[in-house]
Design a protein around this motif. Structure first.
Motif, short mmCIF file in Angstrom:
data_model
loop_
_atom_site.label_atom_id
_atom_site.label_comp_id
_atom_site.label_asym_id
_atom_site.label_seq_id
_atom_site.Cartn_x
_atom_site.Cartn_y
_atom_site.Cartn_z
N ARG A 243 0.84 -1.20 0.00
CA ARG A 243 0.00 0.00 0.00
C ARG A 243 0.87 1.25 0.00
N THR A 244 1.96 1.21 0.75
CA THR A 244 2.90 2.34 0.75
C THR A 244 3.44 2.55 -0.66
N GLU A 245 3.83 1.45 -1.28
CA GLU A 245 4.39 1.53 -2.61
C GLU A 245 3.38 2.14 -3.58
N GLN A 246 2.13 1.63 -3.49
CA GLN A 246 1.09 2.15 -4.38
C GLN A 246 0.87 3.64 -4.17
N TYR A 247 0.91 4.06 -2.90
CA TYR A 247 0.66 5.48 -2.62
C TYR A 247 1.80 6.35 -3.12
N ILE A 248 3.02 5.97 -2.82
CA ILE A 248 4.13 6.85 -3.22
C ILE A 248 4.39 6.84 -4.72
N THR A 249 3.90 5.80 -5.39
CA THR A 249 4.04 5.82 -6.85
C THR A 249 2.83 6.45 -7.51
N GLY A 250 1.91 6.94 -6.67
CA GLY A 250 0.80 7.72 -7.21
C GLY A 250 -0.36 6.89 -7.73
N ARG A 251 -0.49 5.65 -7.26
CA ARG A 251 -1.59 4.85 -7.79
C ARG A 251 -2.92 5.13 -7.07
#
Lengths: 253, 296
Positions: A243-251
């Motif tokens: 979820r962190t990854e998705q958020y910081i990559t703008g998903r």
């Protein structure tokens, strides 16, 4: 995490029956900038307001858990929220200088109301705080003008000076640059990095680049929970949670 | 389904083309309505304007120095003035203000800063009702609880009645103005480690002091012209009296007494009194507006 200046244990917060913050444990080392990121409504501002007992001023609001400032629980029995707030300063989203008070009086407000009235002491602290907030050069000839007559960016630095005047070890900032233009924002970011030498900063921001630029630790919030916290460079390059990854990559967000 | 790609009729053609008959009617209707509203607006202020002109004509010509410097003379003699009445009005309004203004401001602070629960709503509702209670009933109340037990009309009783009339006005104005101070300003104070009462007094109240002052002045202007509640409290006095436990003359009551009398000389003086009262209230209002204008 050797000797945190600020540490929370299972902090939860409610607005009436709605739970906005869910069991957050977090700690901040002295002289660091700690950024809270996450989508709107994820509870990061509410959590911030639990750290100086401001959340409980809202009608029907409630907090559980403990917040340790230098090992002392600010929610402990017999602790006066007023005493807590003198040790933990706060800067808000909108610049909010006190109306019908001059620049000088705004910065001196915290001291005056704590019972310090000696003119020479006040003048010294006001100058020191304005220098710290990188505003002195711009306002040294305007100390008697109303605080609200300054520009938005200057007003926000005035509010930072006001918070610094009482010498707090911890400074909370709730999206302090979201109402400002890019130049004012850059000034404040630079100022925060310099302030690190004197205070520990906890900053809520909507701006991920800002978190990446200035913070030492980043915490990602989602639906009232702390999903992931860690060294900023690690969070932005190698997040552990998808979820962190998705958020910081703008998903999303 | 076929969709027409042709533009609708009224969107084609040049802008300067002749208006159709329907457009013509619409324009005249618009002008007619505007004229009607203008006439209504003028009609609304016409009575006020004519009152002003009449009072100025009648009162201005009857006003002279002795109006301010002399007390009434016996019927039949010419001369004399309303020294007793204007001194009485100033005294009683001052007394009412000393009690009513701080009281109202304190109540307003409570309603705005602490009165969020049920108790606050009840108090707010009661204040609204009190604002609309006819002033003669407030006078009757003061008569019943002050004049009757003490068996004497007095300046005290009159001032008490006026204070009770002032309080709800000042309370509501204070509350409304304090509510205009944004909440984040209060939070800034709290976050600085100020106790709530200091936040209220030094930041919130200070921030809206100018607005509250104007509300207070309007309340003073309002009670200065009250007649009914003074009729059976301060009562009136033919002589200059500064004893607060004695009947005291006031401008509105003296105007009333003189106006319903059969004497020409008294009518003249009543007009002069009315003139002074109108000027007083008018000046207070104007002053208030000037202050407000300067603050913006």
């Amino acid at each position: 995490m050797a000797n945190p200046i600020l540490e929370t244990k299972e902090v939860s917060a409610w607005f009436g029956k709605h739970q906005a913050v869910r069991g957050i444990s977090f700690s901040a080392e002295p002289n660091t900038i700690n950024a809270m990121i996450g989508p709107s409504g994820c509870g990061k501002s509410t959590f911030l307001r639990c750290l100086n007992r401001l959340h409980e001023e809202v009608e029907g609001a409630r907090v559980e858990g403990s917040v340790l400032l230098s090992k002392e629980d600010i929610y402990g029995q017999g602790v006066d929220p007023v005493a807590v707030r003198r040790r933990i300063g706060m800067v808000f989203q909108k610049p909010n200088p006190f109306p019908s008070m001059s620049v000088f009086d705004n910065v001196a407000a915290g001291l005056r109301l704590a019972g310090i009235h000696k003119r020479s002491v006040l003048a010294e602290v006001v100058e020191r705080s304005l220098v710290q907030a990188a505003l002195w050069e711009e306002v040294k000839d305007k100390l008697k003008q109303p605080g609200t007559s300054l520009s938005g960016g200057q007003q926000q630095r005035l509010c930072i000076a006001r918070a610094l005047a009482v010498n707090p070890p911890v400074l909370l900032m709730d999206e302090p640059t979201s109402a400002l233009d890019p130049i004012s924002t850059a000034k404040i970011e630079e100022l925060l990095v310099n302030l690190k030498n004197d205070v520990t900063i906890v900053i809520v921001t909507h701006n991920m680049q800002q978190a990446a630029r200035i913070s030492d630790q980043t915490c990602f919030f989602l639906t009232g929970e702390l999903v992931e916290a860690g060294e900023t460079s690690r969070i932005f390059t190698n997040p552990q949670d998808t979820r962190t990854e998705q958020y910081i990559t703008g998903r999303f967000g | 389904m076929e969709v027409s790609l042709q533009p609708a009729a009224h969107t084609t053609g040049r802008l300067r083309d002749r208006l159709s008959f329907r457009d013509f009617g619409r324009k005249w209707k618009n002008r007619g309505m505007r004229l009607l509203l203008l006439v209504m607006a003028i009609a609304a202020i016409a009575p006020l304007l004519s009152v002003f002109i009449y009072v100025f004509q009648q009162g201005g010509s009857s006003l002279n120095w002795s109006f301010f410097s002399e007390v009434p003379v016996p019927v039949g003699e010419t001369g004399g003035g309303m020294l007793n009445a204007w001194v009485g009005t100033v005294t009683i309004v001052l007394m009412a203000s000393v009690v009513g203004i701080p009281w109202g401001i304190a109540a307003g602070i409570y309603l705005s800063e602490y009165g969020k629960g049920k108790l606050g709503n009840v108090l707010r509702f009661a204040t609204d009702i009190l604002t609309s209670v006819p002033s003669i009933i407030i006078g009757l109340f003061a008569y019943a609880i002050i004049v009757v037990p003490l068996k004497r009309f007095s300046a005290h009783a009159g001032a008490a009645a006026l204070a009770v009339i002032m309080v709800p006005f000042v309370t509501r104005t204070t509350e409304e103005l304090l509510k205009l101070v944004p909440n984040h300003v209060r939070e800034a104070g709290l976050a600085l480690g100020l106790p709530r009462w200091k936040v209220v007094l030094w930041i919130v109240l200070r921030g809206s002091a100018g607005g509250i002052m104007t509300g207070v002045m309007l309340a003073v202007a309002r009670v200065a012209g009250e007649t009914a509640p003074l009729l059976f409290t301060a009562f009136g006095n033919r002589f200059l009296s500064l004893s607060l436990d004695q009947p005291m003359a006031t401008l509105p009551v003296q105007i009333y007494t003189y106006a319903i009398s059969p004497y020409e000389e008294w009518h003249r003086q009543a007009w002069a009194g009315a003139f002074v009262l109108v000027i007083f209230v008018f000046t207070l209002n104007l002053f208030t507006r000037l202050i407000m204008a300067r603050r913006r």
